[in-house]
Every structure is written in structure tokens, then in C-alpha cells.
Design an enzyme around this catalytic site. Structure first.
Site, PDB file in Angstrom:
ATOM      1  N   HIS A 199      43.776  31.718  40.281  1.00  0.00           N
ATOM      2  CA  HIS A 199      44.841  30.736  40.207  1.00  0.00           C
ATOM      3  C   HIS A 199      45.572  30.737  41.398  1.00  0.00           C
ATOM      4  O   HIS A 199      46.131  31.922  41.861  1.00  0.00           O
ATOM      5  CB  HIS A 199      45.839  30.909  39.014  1.00  0.00           C
ATOM      6  CG  HIS A 199      45.339  30.598  37.583  1.00  0.00           C
ATOM      7  ND1 HIS A 199      45.203  31.456  36.367  1.00  0.00           N
ATOM      8  CD2 HIS A 199      44.465  29.449  37.313  1.00  0.00           C
ATOM      9  CE1 HIS A 199      44.880  30.688  35.527  1.00  0.00           C
ATOM     10  NE2 HIS A 199      43.959  29.343  36.049  1.00  0.00           N
TER      11      HIS A 199
ATOM     12  N   PHE B 184      47.200  36.110  41.119  1.00  0.00           N
ATOM     13  CA  PHE B 184      46.527  37.330  40.990  1.00  0.00           C
ATOM     14  C   PHE B 184      45.854  37.547  39.680  1.00  0.00           C
ATOM     15  O   PHE B 184      45.781  38.242  38.786  1.00  0.00           O
ATOM     16  CB  PHE B 184      47.454  38.554  41.085  1.00  0.00           C
ATOM     17  CG  PHE B 184      48.691  38.377  42.120  1.00  0.00           C
ATOM     18  CD1 PHE B 184      48.300  38.394  43.493  1.00  0.00           C
ATOM     19  CD2 PHE B 184      50.000  38.377  41.981  1.00  0.00           C
ATOM     20  CE1 PHE B 184      49.022  38.146  44.412  1.00  0.00           C
ATOM     21  CE2 PHE B 184      50.966  38.334  42.519  1.00  0.00           C
ATOM     22  CZ  PHE B 184      50.400  38.243  44.035  1.00  0.00           C
ATOM     23  N   HIS B 185      45.039  36.416  39.490  1.00  0.00           N
ATOM     24  CA  HIS B 185      44.087  36.332  38.353  1.00  0.00           C
ATOM     25  C   HIS B 185      42.599  36.294  38.602  1.00  0.00           C
ATOM     26  O   HIS B 185      41.725  35.414  38.205  1.00  0.00           O
ATOM     27  CB  HIS B 185      44.627  35.126  37.654  1.00  0.00           C
ATOM     28  CG  HIS B 185      45.761  34.961  37.091  1.00  0.00           C
ATOM     29  ND1 HIS B 185      46.609  34.019  36.493  1.00  0.00           N
ATOM     30  CD2 HIS B 185      46.636  36.365  36.866  1.00  0.00           C
ATOM     31  CE1 HIS B 185      47.791  34.288  36.230  1.00  0.00           C
ATOM     32  NE2 HIS B 185      47.838  35.658  36.367  1.00  0.00           N
ATOM     33  N   PRO B 186      41.860  37.176  39.536  1.00  0.00           N
ATOM     34  CA  PRO B 186      40.680  36.938  39.996  1.00  0.00           C
ATOM     35  C   PRO B 186      39.633  37.150  38.688  1.00  0.00           C
ATOM     36  O   PRO B 186      39.915  38.144  37.832  1.00  0.00           O
ATOM     37  CB  PRO B 186      40.438  37.897  40.982  1.00  0.00           C
ATOM     38  CG  PRO B 186      41.638  39.055  40.699  1.00  0.00           C
ATOM     39  CD  PRO B 186      42.583  38.412  40.162  1.00  0.00           C
TER      40      PRO B 186
END
Length: 542
Positions: free
Chosen positions: A293, A472-474
């Protein structure tokens, strides 16, 4: 190191759950390996302290992407937890399951058993709801707290603006109807961060059959033929080998799990040859389908006092600190991400397609490599942010060296899909509309440049390229799916083409969930634990 039944690589959001669940059978020996160290640090336990851990190399991998053409060749900074608890020890603590349609989409892609009806019980298994008065409900060990009593009153303007726009209100983003605006729930317990380590791992560490090794960097998975039989890891300059009688489970996250597979000879054949790694399995999907995101924030000066007025002056910092020490309450006991929602940016959207954040504070952060607390600005201010929920762009994670200490190449390939550009425009227009409501006009003293209000579609996209950043949503780099040519694990999270090896973390998401990814990662681990135990029980009986 001897032989264990299960070896879990990574004590993050998923690994802590697995360690707790798998070690409950005292006949099974479990080894949990963590590259980082202890999470018993003040800035980890203090909820707002993630501003300090954001650049702290002692607890953070501090990854950076390659320069991304679509965002002006900027590198995107990706903090990931290198500490007990993993990223659940350094994140902003927002707990959102995602939308039911996210998981129904997983099932529709051929992942049987992963629809909303299938996964909802696994969310519930972890959760313990805490109401605004601190009353603890039944359920699991992970506290999901309503901290509305500590949230800033500025939120009422946001909700009034949403009402003007006809947006629904939800009193529970993790309830039966998560669409709409509302207050975010966070993972705290009595004013202190409640990470996956706090909820799941720490209560299990007293078991004699569970062993935790910190500062243990796993170098590779060991194979006999195509069966994983153990791992090799480095600690204090020495290399150790540990054998697994049942399974090796990678829970190292969306960056380190594909990296470790590639270092172990499981990945694209050309990449393995390039780095002189003996091939175990040619699997091009390892490291692919990377999703994340990205969001942009718009800053405003306010006509009313905000958190800036409380936390910018030294006297205010001291007062907030004293209140927290004495009561575990106040602005230091919550995240700055206080309210927002999942909304439809366009009338023809079939599901909510953007996530909103409303923060009663504006702040600056120091350049990468520094370790400051986020510094509130010396004026009253607030932030409106949005992120598209379902990016269509896909990137890759690939090793740059056979040396496990070298960071991998991360290429998110942001905004490479045309639909992502359309979603950026829709999100910008949505924030424009919100800022023009009567409620927001009363609150906004002035917009801080760049000013969204006068932007055209082209300018919205240009500004987004200039300023957007990762949330920070890998996920997705060891994706789940039925086709071994296009996915890495099957619906039971077993690596296609190999035995004795699973991946259990956010890397298995077939598609990114609509919101924050920590809650669904914990859910994945709960469901995986049931599958691992069931499969092992069949083998034991046989």
C-alpha cells in the site's frame, strides 16, 4: 544444536503464534530462530514510541527499495522488525482484519478454505476485545483495545465531514460491517503495546520443549533431495546446524522469506546461477507478486488546538510523560493514527476502495539513518491521508548476493498499472471533497503546501508521485495458489514441489488485504497451526 520436530524461522507476528501453538504438544520439540534481539525496550512498549524505533537499526532491518521510476526515482524506506515480535513490535498497532471481500477473493482464486467464513473464526481465536473503560472481554490473548477515551476531540470534525458526504459510520472495523468511518482499535494492554510476542510467545517460553534463539541469522534451509531437513544459522560469529524431524516453517516476512528460499536454492534458476547457488528447485514465482500500500498525506493548519499544542512544548511533553507513567493514559498511550475508515471513492465501486486516516497532529521526521521521535510542528495542525486499498501493480524481491547478510533488491513497481493511476485520482478527489465540507472548512485555517484544493487530475497524480510513501504492508512474495507455476505455496501453505517446508507469514497473501496487514498475518498463523497439527497427526497415526 541437535534435532527438533519443528524449526520456525522468525519470531514475528506469525512466528510467535506458531511457537505457542506447536509447542502446546509437549512431545514436540520446537526451535524458534530470531535474527534480532530482545523486545524489552522502553520505546517498543510505549505505544507512541514507534517514532523512535522507525530508524533504529537495533530492532529494524531498515530496508530500502531500488529507485522507483513512477515516484520520481525515489527509494522507498521500508522498516521491518528485527526483534522478538517482529514488525508487531515496531508498528503503529492499528488492528484491522480487512474486508470480508478480501478473503472471498482469495477463495475465488482457487485457495479453498480461505474465504471469509473460513478465516473469521481464526481472527476470533486470537482476539480479546477491551472496551473504552478497560473491561476485558472473553477470547484469545491478543488485546484489541478501544482507546476512544484517549483520542483527541478533533475527531468530531472528521465525523461531521463524513456525515455531510453521506458516508456510513461503523463502530467496529473488525465487526460484521467494517465499511465506513470510525475509530481505529489498537493492540495495547493497559496502555502498553501488546505485540504478537506479548500475546503468544512470552506465555509459552516457560515450556521445556520450546527453545528461542535470538541474534540467530538463518543462512539457508538444508535439503536432502527435495525435502527440507533443517537450517543453517549464524550466531556470535559461529555457524550452527539444526535438524527438523517434521517441518521447517519460514515466518521471516514478505522480504526475508523469499530471500531465504532463494539463498537455499529455491527460486528463479537464472538468479540462482548468477549468484552461484546450487539449484534445489527452479521456481520463478519466489519473490514475485510483491504488493504494498502507498499513501499520501495532506497537511492543514487548524483553527482549534490539536496534539501539536500538547506535545510540541517541552512542558507538554513532560506533562504527557508524567501522565503516562502514573496512569498509562493520555496521548502517549495511543497511536497517532486515531480514526479513518474504508470508503468507496466512486459511486460505482463494488467495495470500499480507499482507506482513510485522520490524524490530529502534523509532524516532521528526520532523514533516514537518524533515530528521533516524530517531532510535532509548532502550530495547531492535522493530517488527512488516503491509500488505495487494492493496488494492481506487482513487484519483486530478489537476492543481490549469496551472502545472507546482504539486503535483497526490492522493486515494488509502484503505479505500473493504469488502474492504480485512476485510484490515485479518485482518492485525491475524495479528499478534496472532504476538505470542502462545512465541517472541514470550519477546522481548516489554511492548507499547508502543496494545496490539494486547486489541483487538477494531472496535478493530483504528479503530487502523489512526488510525495507518496509506503504504508509498510509488503505481501505476496511467496503467494498462495493452486498453480505451482504461478504461486509458491498451496492452500495448506506447503511449498509447491518440496516436502517438509511451509511458509507462514504475509508473503503468502495471494492479494493484499484492504487495510493494515498485521491482523490477517496473525490469522494466517492460527489457521496454519491447525493445518500443521492436523497433517502431523495423520503422519503420527500412520
Amino acid at each position: 544444536m541437535g534435532e527438533f520436530d519443528y524449526i520456525i524461522v522468525g519470531s514475528g507476528s506469525a512466528g510467535c503464534v506458531l511457537a505457542q501453538r506447536l509447542s502446546a504438544d509437549t512431545r514436540k520439540r520446537v526451535l524458534l530462530l530470531e535474527a534480532g534481539g530482545s523486545d524489552r525496550r522502553f520505546w517498543i512498549k510505549l505505544p507512541i514510541g514507534y517514532g523512535r524505533t522507525f530508524f533504529d537499526e537495533r530492532v529494524n532491518w531498515k530496508y530500502e527499495t531500488e529507485p522507483e521510476p513512477a515516484i520520481k526515482n525515489r527509494r522507498s524506506y521500508w522498516p521491518r522488525g528485527r526483534v522478538i515480535g517482529g514488525s508487531s513490535s515496531i508498528n503503529a498497532m492499528v488492528y484491522c482484519r480487512g474486508l470480508p471481500s478480501d478473503f472471498d477473493g482469495w477463495r475465488q482464486q482457487g485457495n479453498l478454505g480461505w474465504g471469509w467464513a473460513d478465516v473469521e473464526p481464526y481472527f476470533q481465536r486470537s482476539e480479546c476485545r477491551v472496551d473504552a473503560d478497560g473491561n476485558v472481554g472473553p477470547g484469545g490473548p491478543l488485546h484489541v483495545s478501544d482507546v476512544s477515551n484517549e483520542m483527541h476531540p478533533l475527531r468530531h470534525h472528521f465525523f461531521a465531514a463524513a456525515e455531510e458526504m453521506g458516508l456510513p459510520y461503523t463502530d467496529d472495523f473488525n465487526g460484521s460491517n467494517p465499511e465506513g468511518v470510525g475509530l481505529y482499535q489498537i493492540n495495547t494492554r493497559k496502555g502498553v503495546r501488546c505485540s504478537s510476542a506479548d500475546a503468544f510467545l512470552r506465555p509459552a517460553l516457560g515450556r521445556a520443549n520450546l527453545r528461542l534463539e535470538t541474534h540467530a541469522l538463518v543462512r539457508r534451509v538444508l535439503f536432502e533431495g527435495r525435502r527440507a531437513v533443517g537450517v543453517e544459522y549464524e550466531k556470535n560469529g559461529q555457524v550452527f546446524t539444526a535438524k527438523a524431524g517434521c517441518e521447517v516453517i519460514l515466518s521471516a516476512g514478505a522480504i526475508n522469506s523469499p530471500k531465504l528460499l532463494q539463498l537455499s536454492g529455491v527460486g528463479p534458476a537464472a538468479l540462482l546461477r548468477q549468484h552461484g547457488i546450487a539449484q534445489v528447485l527452479d521456481q520463478p514465482a519466489v519473490g514475485g507478486q510483491l504488493q504494498d500500500h502507498i499513501a499520501v498525506s495532506y497537511f492543514y493548519k487548524a483553527t482549534e488546538p490539536t496534539l501539536n499544542d500538547q506535545l510540541y512544548p517541552l512542558s507538554g511533553k513532560l506533562a504527557a510523560g508524567l501522565r503516562y507513567v502514573l496512569t498509562r493514559k493520555g496521548p502517549l498511550s495511543v497511536s497517532v493514527n486515531q480514526c479513518g475508515g474504508f470508503v468507496r471513492s466512486r459511486a460505482d465501486s463494488s467495495h470500499p476502495d480507499i482507506q482513510l486516516y485522520f490524524n490530529p497532529i502534523t509532524y516532521s521526521t528526520a532523514p533516514a539513518g537518524k533515530r528521533p521521535l516524530m517531532n510535532p510542528d509548532p502550530f495547531s495542525g492535522f493530517i488527512l491521508s488516503f491509500q488505495p486499498c487494492k493496488p494492481h501493480s506487482r513487484g519483486r524481491v530478489d537476492i543481490c548476493s549469496a551472502d545472507p547478510k546482504v539486503a535483497p533488491s526490492i522493486r515494488p513497481n509502484y503505479l505500473s498499472a493504469e488502474q492504480d493511476i485512476a485510484d490515485v485520482i479518485a482518492g485525491g478527489r475524495f479528499i478534496q471533497q472532504m476538505a470542502r465540507t462545512r465541517a472541514m472548512r470550519r477546522l481548516i485555517a489554511e492548507a499547508i503546501a502543496p494545496c490539494l484544493d486547486s489541483m487538477t487530475d494531472e496535478q493530483i497524480v504528479e503530487d502523489f508521485r512526488e510525495r507518496c510513501g509506503s504504508v509498510f504492508h509488503p505481501v505476496g512474495t511467496c503467494g498462495m495458489g493452486p498453480d505451482p507455476r504461478q504461486s509458491v505455496v498451496d492452500a495448506r501453505l506447503r511449498v509447491h514441489g518440496l516436502d517438509g517446508l511451509r511458509v507462514v507469514d504475509a508473503s503468502i497473501f495471494p492479494t493484499i488485504t484492504s487495510g493494515n496487514t498485521n491482523a490477517p498475518t496473525i490469522m494466517v498463523a492460527q489457521k496454519a497451526a491447525d493445518m500443521i497439527l492436523a497433517d502431523q497427526n495423520k503422519q503420527d497415526v500412520a
